[in-house]
Each structure stands twice: as C-alpha cells, then as structure tokens.
Design an enzyme around this catalytic site. Structure first.
Site, PDB file in Angstrom:
ATOM      1  N   ASP A  86       0.824  -1.211   0.000  1.00  0.00           N
ATOM      2  CA  ASP A  86       0.000   0.000   0.000  1.00  0.00           C
ATOM      3  C   ASP A  86       0.861   1.265   0.000  1.00  0.00           C
ATOM      4  O   ASP A  86       1.450   1.608   1.014  1.00  0.00           O
ATOM      5  CB  ASP A  86      -0.893  -0.056   1.253  1.00  0.00           C
ATOM      6  CG  ASP A  86      -1.788   1.164   1.410  1.00  0.00           C
ATOM      7  OD1 ASP A  86      -1.933   1.934   0.436  1.00  0.00           O
ATOM      8  OD2 ASP A  86      -2.344   1.342   2.513  1.00  0.00           O
ATOM      9  N   ASP A 108      -1.896   5.965  -5.070  1.00  0.00           N
ATOM     10  CA  ASP A 108      -2.167   5.049  -3.959  1.00  0.00           C
ATOM     11  C   ASP A 108      -2.571   3.655  -4.432  1.00  0.00           C
ATOM     12  O   ASP A 108      -3.716   3.427  -4.820  1.00  0.00           O
ATOM     13  CB  ASP A 108      -3.268   5.665  -3.088  1.00  0.00           C
ATOM     14  CG  ASP A 108      -3.521   4.873  -1.816  1.00  0.00           C
ATOM     15  OD1 ASP A 108      -2.904   3.813  -1.635  1.00  0.00           O
ATOM     16  OD2 ASP A 108      -4.346   5.318  -1.000  1.00  0.00           O
TER      17      ASP A 108
END
Length: 367
Positions: free
Chosen positions: A77, A260
C-alpha cells in the site's frame, strides 16, 4: 539486487458480500469514507488507511515474518506506512479466518511495550509493536518493526482475502513512528536503487508485481514521465487540471493527488465528482449500462505538462455484466484542499516508479 514480488488479484469484496447477500447491510453499517485515510494525523500514534476502498479488487502478495518463516498475504500500500499482520493475541472474528503471527514460534522476535492504533474508514486495528526479520521476495529485512493486531473490529477484515498491510509511503505518516519496510531496505543497503516499481494487470490477467530496487525495461518502452513530489508524506503530486473530452471540468487552480496502490478506485472531491458524472451522463450512484462504454469520452489528468488519459474502458468497471464508474467521491474536504486519490483504476494504465532517491513518481504508459 532487484527483487520481484508477484501480486495476486483478489475477488472484490463487493462481489463476495453480494454473493453472500450481505452487501446492502454492510454498506449501511460501514458508510464509505475515503477521506478518513488522509485526514491530518490526530495523535502521534494514529494514522488512517482506507480499508473500504479495498471494496473493489485488491492486489496482494506474500511476505514472511520470523525464524522459521511464517507467511502472510499483504496489500502493498503506497498510501500508508505501517506493516501489520494479525497475531495470536487477536480474538476478533476477522482474525479467526486469517493467518496469525505467533511470536513464541520465532527465535528472532523481539517484543516491545509499545502499542499501535490505526483507524480505517470501516473500523480500526489496535495491537502491539514488535521487531523481527521480514522476508520480502529474496530480501531479508533485519529488525523490522511491525504491528501485531490484537483487535480488528467489525466484519470488514473477515471478508478480506489478505491478512495484513505493508505500507510503502513515507516515515512521516507512520503510526507510532514505526520505520517503514522500504526505509529499512534502503538503510540496510538491500536494494540496488532507492526505488520500487509497480505493475497492476488489467481484469483477470495475472502478472501484477512490485519490484524492489529496480525498473523493468519491458514495461517502459513508451518512455517514463517523471513528476516531482509536492510532499514527502504520501506519494503526493500536483495536478494542473482535469478534462473530460476537451472540456475543463475540475482542478481549476491545480490540486493535489496521491498515487495510492492501496485504493482501488479513483477518488475525487465532491464537486468534481458531480460535474464529471453530469458530463458523462451517468446517474449519481455511478451505475451505467455496459453497452454505453464505447460512447463515453476520455478523462485526462494533466500533470507536470503531460496529459495522462484514461479511456472509458479503464474507468468503467465491469463485474459479471454489471458496469459502474471506477470513480468515488471523497466527501469531506481535507485540510489539503482539493485532493484526488489516483488508485488502481489509474495505476493499471501505467507502470509506476516510486523513486525515494529523487522524490519523484515515474509514469510509463502501458497501452
């Protein structure tokens, strides 16, 4: 030394909940709040991550912790900085059907008295911090600090097909000041270059990966466009404007965007979302007839003097014949003003290089 971690693409949580007849109830109990990830950190021990945007598909890979190794599936992530996995101390139902780290079985584990708390759009994780060897691909990171969950409230994690999260953003946003995995890779000289790169395959295709320490030239044949970071927190950049077809629709005076990998959709401010769906002629819930995809215009992000274009085939998600826009509305404005999250819907169109040595993001068109 270049190290590739293959990523699997999981079945979307939305689909799993739908299959179990639980989707409507889940959405009522867990209203989606992507902004919670990016709000200013409230205390030194808190950081936000959007577990909810793992609603759609998630890409996850395997890491190992401890001696001998205990394996876990994690989301890599770029929108958060902590590593955590479930532990044997966790009695929440979400931990019952996932792998749990057992520190007593690792000869290299070092305990601490420190706690960690991370809030999500749909719940939170609290636990303790410990140190151990973390193996990522063929890299052994020594003395890596990580979270061992003790509680994972809510039913959210129960349905996730990954165990934990490995954050790849900057140390400045790490909960409890824990050193991120990639920072240790750099300081322990475990990577040839202080960068990593990500390829996310399109629907149903295999081949997604994170590459630590290098750039795969097979994915950069169309050239790399470099964009300087505007902050060293998230992988944050400045966008000049956003157009639909040739029409200027949003980000009128520049705006901030976060690249992201841990967010599956493309998240935008409320006003921009309303204007874009109006221009696309789509209902406010984002549902659309799959037959109309060919009629929809491109959506283009103008960044650092270059146009990054998403065709409708990229921004409309087709799941078993029902189609929806891969856009999400951020809701509450953050302190950072008009903020966009360039999630997997965007990243699938580019091979993305996250360069810590030069604080830049590189984007290489894939099609």
């Amino acid at each position: 030394s270049i190290h590739r971690v293959p990523l699997k693409k999981g079945k979307s949580l939305r689909k799993q909940l739908k299959d179990h007849g639980l989707l409507e109830d889940f959405l009522k109990k867990h209203p989606y709040n992507p902004a919670s990830k990016y709000h200013p950190v409230l205390t030194a021990t808190e950081s936000y991550e959007p577990m909810t945007n793992y609603m759609d598909a998630s890409y996850y890979g395997t890491i190992s912790i401890g001696t001998p190794q205990q394996d876990f599936s994690v989301i890599f992530d770029t929108g958060s900085s902590n590593l955590w996995v479930p532990s044997i101390y966790c009695k929440s139902s979400a931990c019952s059907n996932h792998k749990r780290f057992d520190p007593s079985k690792s000869s290299t584990y070092v305990s601490t008295n420190e706690t960690v708390y991370i809030a999500y759009g749909t719940g939170s994780m609290s636990g303790i911090l410990g140190y151990d060897t973390v193996a990522v691909s063929s890299i052994d990171v020594q003395n890596q600090i990580f979270g061992l969950s003790e509680t994972e409230p809510g039913s959210f994690f129960y349905y996730c097909n990954f165990d934990g999260i490995l954050g790849l953003a900057f140390p400045s946003i790490s909960s409890s000041g824990a050193t991120p995995v990639f920072d240790n890779m750099m300081s322990q000289h475990l990577v040839a270059q202080d960068l990593f790169s990500v390829y996310l395959s399109k629907d149903g295709e295999t081949g997604s990966f994170v590459l630590f320490g290098g750039i795969d030239p097979n994915y950069t044949t169309k050239g790399i466009y470099w964009v300087p970071l505007s902050a060293e927190t998230y992988w944050q950049i400045t966008m000049d404007r956003v157009t639909v077809g040739n029409k200027y629709v949003a980000c009128f005076f520049t705006c901030q965007a976060i690249v992201d990998t841990g967010t599956s959709l493309l998240v935008m401010p409320q006003g921009a979302y309303n204007r874009i769906i109006k221009d696309l002629g789509v209902s406010s819930d984002g549902e659309i007839s799959c037959d109309d995809i060919s009629k929809l215009p491109d959506v283009t992000f103008h960044i650092n003097g270059h146009a990054f274009t998403l065709p409708a085939s990229a921004y409309v998600l087709n799941e078993d014949g029902s189609c929806m826009l891969g856009f999400e509305n951020m809701g509450t404005p953050t302190e950072l003003g008009e903020q966009w999250i360039l999630g997997d819907v965007f990243i699938r169109e580019y091979y993305v290089i996250f360069d810590r040595a030069n604080n830049k993001v590189g984007l290489s068109p894939l099609s």
